[in-house]
Design a protein around this motif. Structure first.
Motif, PDB file in Angstrom:
ATOM      1  N   TRP A   1       0.938  -1.162  -0.128  1.00  0.00           N
ATOM      2  CA  TRP A   1      -0.043  -0.068  -0.124  1.00  0.00           C
ATOM      3  C   TRP A   1       0.962   1.251   0.052  1.00  0.00           C
ATOM      4  CZ3 TRP A   1      -5.017   0.750  -0.865  1.00  0.00           C
ATOM      5  CH2 TRP A   1      -5.425   2.098  -0.493  1.00  0.00           C
ATOM      6  N   ARG A   2       1.806   1.212   0.685  1.00  0.00           N
ATOM      7  CA  ARG A   2       2.817   2.353   0.939  1.00  0.00           C
ATOM      8  C   ARG A   2       3.678   2.863  -0.501  1.00  0.00           C
ATOM      9  NH1 ARG A   2       4.051   0.728   6.140  1.00  0.00           N
ATOM     10  NH2 ARG A   2       5.595  -0.532   5.420  1.00  0.00           N
ATOM     11  N   GLU A   3       3.844   1.413  -1.040  1.00  0.00           N
ATOM     12  CA  GLU A   3       4.674   1.795  -2.292  1.00  0.00           C
ATOM     13  C   GLU A   3       3.725   2.209  -3.351  1.00  0.00           C
ATOM     14  OE1 GLU A   3       6.485  -1.890  -3.430  1.00  0.00           O
ATOM     15  OE2 GLU A   3       7.530  -2.234  -1.563  1.00  0.00           O
ATOM     16  N   ALA A   4       2.538   1.866  -3.345  1.00  0.00           N
ATOM     17  CA  ALA A   4       1.463   2.378  -4.156  1.00  0.00           C
ATOM     18  C   ALA A   4       1.076   3.697  -3.975  1.00  0.00           C
ATOM     19  CB  ALA A   4       0.371   1.502  -4.421  1.00  0.00           C
ATOM     20  N   GLU A   5       1.067   4.235  -2.871  1.00  0.00           N
ATOM     21  CA  GLU A   5       0.733   5.479  -2.461  1.00  0.00           C
ATOM     22  C   GLU A   5       1.960   6.341  -2.858  1.00  0.00           C
ATOM     23  OE1 GLU A   5       0.582   6.580   1.895  1.00  0.00           O
ATOM     24  OE2 GLU A   5      -1.440   7.385   1.231  1.00  0.00           O
ATOM     25  N   GLU A   6       3.182   6.031  -2.634  1.00  0.00           N
ATOM     26  CA  GLU A   6       4.415   6.565  -3.180  1.00  0.00           C
ATOM     27  C   GLU A   6       4.462   6.770  -4.744  1.00  0.00           C
ATOM     28  OE1 GLU A   6       7.614   4.702  -1.176  1.00  0.00           O
ATOM     29  OE2 GLU A   6       7.201   5.369   0.781  1.00  0.00           O
ATOM     30  N   GLU A   7       4.148   5.711  -5.410  1.00  0.00           N
ATOM     31  CA  GLU A   7       4.082   5.790  -6.889  1.00  0.00           C
ATOM     32  C   GLU A   7       3.087   6.855  -7.217  1.00  0.00           C
ATOM     33  OE1 GLU A   7       5.181   5.691 -10.691  1.00  0.00           O
ATOM     34  OE2 GLU A   7       6.204   4.577  -8.892  1.00  0.00           O
ATOM     35  N   ARG A   8       1.820   6.958  -6.541  1.00  0.00           N
ATOM     36  CA  ARG A   8       0.728   7.648  -7.048  1.00  0.00           C
ATOM     37  C   ARG A   8       1.063   9.243  -6.614  1.00  0.00           C
ATOM     38  NH1 ARG A   8      -3.316   7.996  -2.658  1.00  0.00           N
ATOM     39  NH2 ARG A   8      -2.122   9.811  -2.265  1.00  0.00           N
ATOM     40  N   ASN A   9       1.817   9.439  -5.634  1.00  0.00           N
ATOM     41  CA  ASN A   9       2.426  10.720  -5.351  1.00  0.00           C
ATOM     42  C   ASN A   9       3.304  11.306  -6.334  1.00  0.00           C
ATOM     43  OD1 ASN A   9       0.662  10.878  -3.030  1.00  0.00           O
ATOM     44  ND2 ASN A   9       2.251  10.613  -1.714  1.00  0.00           N
ATOM     45  N   ARG A  10       4.380  10.283  -6.795  1.00  0.00           N
ATOM     46  CA  ARG A  10       5.475  10.613  -7.785  1.00  0.00           C
ATOM     47  C   ARG A  10       4.481  11.095  -9.153  1.00  0.00           C
ATOM     48  NH1 ARG A  10       8.185   6.868  -5.173  1.00  0.00           N
ATOM     49  NH2 ARG A  10       7.494   5.110  -6.415  1.00  0.00           N
ATOM     50  N   ALA A  11       3.456  10.418  -9.592  1.00  0.00           N
ATOM     51  CA  ALA A  11       2.607  10.673 -10.706  1.00  0.00           C
ATOM     52  C   ALA A  11       1.920  12.051 -10.555  1.00  0.00           C
ATOM     53  CB  ALA A  11       1.708   9.538 -10.865  1.00  0.00           C
ATOM     54  N   ILE A  12       1.614  12.224  -9.454  1.00  0.00           N
ATOM     55  CA  ILE A  12       0.863  13.532  -9.136  1.00  0.00           C
ATOM     56  C   ILE A  12       1.888  14.538  -9.452  1.00  0.00           C
ATOM     57  CG2 ILE A  12      -0.345  15.155  -7.378  1.00  0.00           C
ATOM     58  CD1 ILE A  12      -1.609  12.454  -6.488  1.00  0.00           C
ATOM     59  N   ALA A  13       2.969  14.288  -8.775  1.00  0.00           N
ATOM     60  CA  ALA A  13       4.065  15.424  -8.741  1.00  0.00           C
ATOM     61  C   ALA A  13       4.469  15.823 -10.332  1.00  0.00           C
ATOM     62  CB  ALA A  13       5.237  15.143  -7.876  1.00  0.00           C
ATOM     63  N   ILE A  14       4.692  14.778 -11.063  1.00  0.00           N
ATOM     64  CA  ILE A  14       4.993  14.618 -12.421  1.00  0.00           C
ATOM     65  C   ILE A  14       3.945  15.557 -13.157  1.00  0.00           C
ATOM     66  CG2 ILE A  14       5.439  13.418 -14.583  1.00  0.00           C
ATOM     67  CD1 ILE A  14       6.898  11.295 -12.983  1.00  0.00           C
ATOM     68  N   ASN A  15       2.633  15.335 -13.108  1.00  0.00           N
ATOM     69  CA  ASN A  15       1.630  15.998 -13.595  1.00  0.00           C
ATOM     70  C   ASN A  15       1.814  17.522 -13.129  1.00  0.00           C
ATOM     71  OD1 ASN A  15       0.647  13.974 -15.211  1.00  0.00           O
ATOM     72  ND2 ASN A  15      -0.631  13.326 -13.329  1.00  0.00           N
ATOM     73  N   LEU A  16       1.788  17.955 -11.997  1.00  0.00           N
ATOM     74  CA  LEU A  16       1.987  19.084 -11.378  1.00  0.00           C
ATOM     75  C   LEU A  16       3.406  20.000 -12.137  1.00  0.00           C
ATOM     76  CD1 LEU A  16       0.919  18.719  -7.819  1.00  0.00           C
ATOM     77  CD2 LEU A  16      -0.420  19.653  -9.779  1.00  0.00           C
ATOM     78  N   LEU A  17       4.391  19.094 -12.072  1.00  0.00           N
ATOM     79  CA  LEU A  17       5.807  19.894 -12.758  1.00  0.00           C
ATOM     80  C   LEU A  17       5.451  20.219 -14.368  1.00  0.00           C
ATOM     81  CD1 LEU A  17       8.265  17.571 -11.268  1.00  0.00           C
ATOM     82  CD2 LEU A  17       8.133  19.919 -10.946  1.00  0.00           C
ATOM     83  N   ARG A  18       4.719  19.363 -14.891  1.00  0.00           N
ATOM     84  CA  ARG A  18       4.404  19.512 -16.356  1.00  0.00           C
ATOM     85  C   ARG A  18       3.383  20.902 -16.530  1.00  0.00           C
ATOM     86  NH1 ARG A  18       3.179  13.341 -17.671  1.00  0.00           N
ATOM     87  NH2 ARG A  18       5.137  12.754 -18.608  1.00  0.00           N
ATOM     88  N   ARG A  19       2.615  21.138 -15.458  1.00  0.00           N
ATOM     89  CA  ARG A  19       1.715  22.439 -15.470  1.00  0.00           C
ATOM     90  C   ARG A  19       2.546  23.685 -15.062  1.00  0.00           C
ATOM     91  NH1 ARG A  19      -3.732  21.067 -16.036  1.00  0.00           N
ATOM     92  NH2 ARG A  19      -4.328  19.150 -16.250  1.00  0.00           N
ATOM     93  N   GLY A  20       3.599  23.518 -14.602  1.00  0.00           N
ATOM     94  CA  GLY A  20       4.559  24.355 -14.401  1.00  0.00           C
ATOM     95  C   GLY A  20       4.649  24.902 -12.766  1.00  0.00           C
TER      96      GLY A  20
END
Length: 84
Positions: free
Chosen positions: A35-54
């Protein structure tokens, strides 16, 4: 034959034999780890999307629970992937 005795819980006596309780606890530990690994992966995906939006790194980090360094690494990976 010897009776297998489990751990006592408040007010409910002895609900589970020790080997079964131990198996459940091991599975629970594995489940929490997955569960922790999945949560960390989700948070990284969110961060990448936010980085793409500047969005700024110092805003992304506390919003996702990632460290500044982790978000900087993601930014670097994103930049490298855009160059290729």
């Amino acid at each position: 034959m010897k009776e297998v005795v489990g751990t006592e819980f408040e007010g409910i006596g002895n609900p589970l034999p020790e080997p079964l309780r131990r198996d459940i606890m091991q599975e629970s530990t594995v489940y929490r780890s997955i569960w922790r690994e999945a949560e960390e992966e989700r948070n990284r995906a969110i961060a990448i999307n936010l980085l793409r939006r500047g969005m700024a790194i110092d805003t992304i980090a506390p919003s996702t629970g990632l460290s500044i360094e982790e978000v900087q690494q993601l930014q670097q990976q994103l930049n490298e992937s855009l160059q290729n």
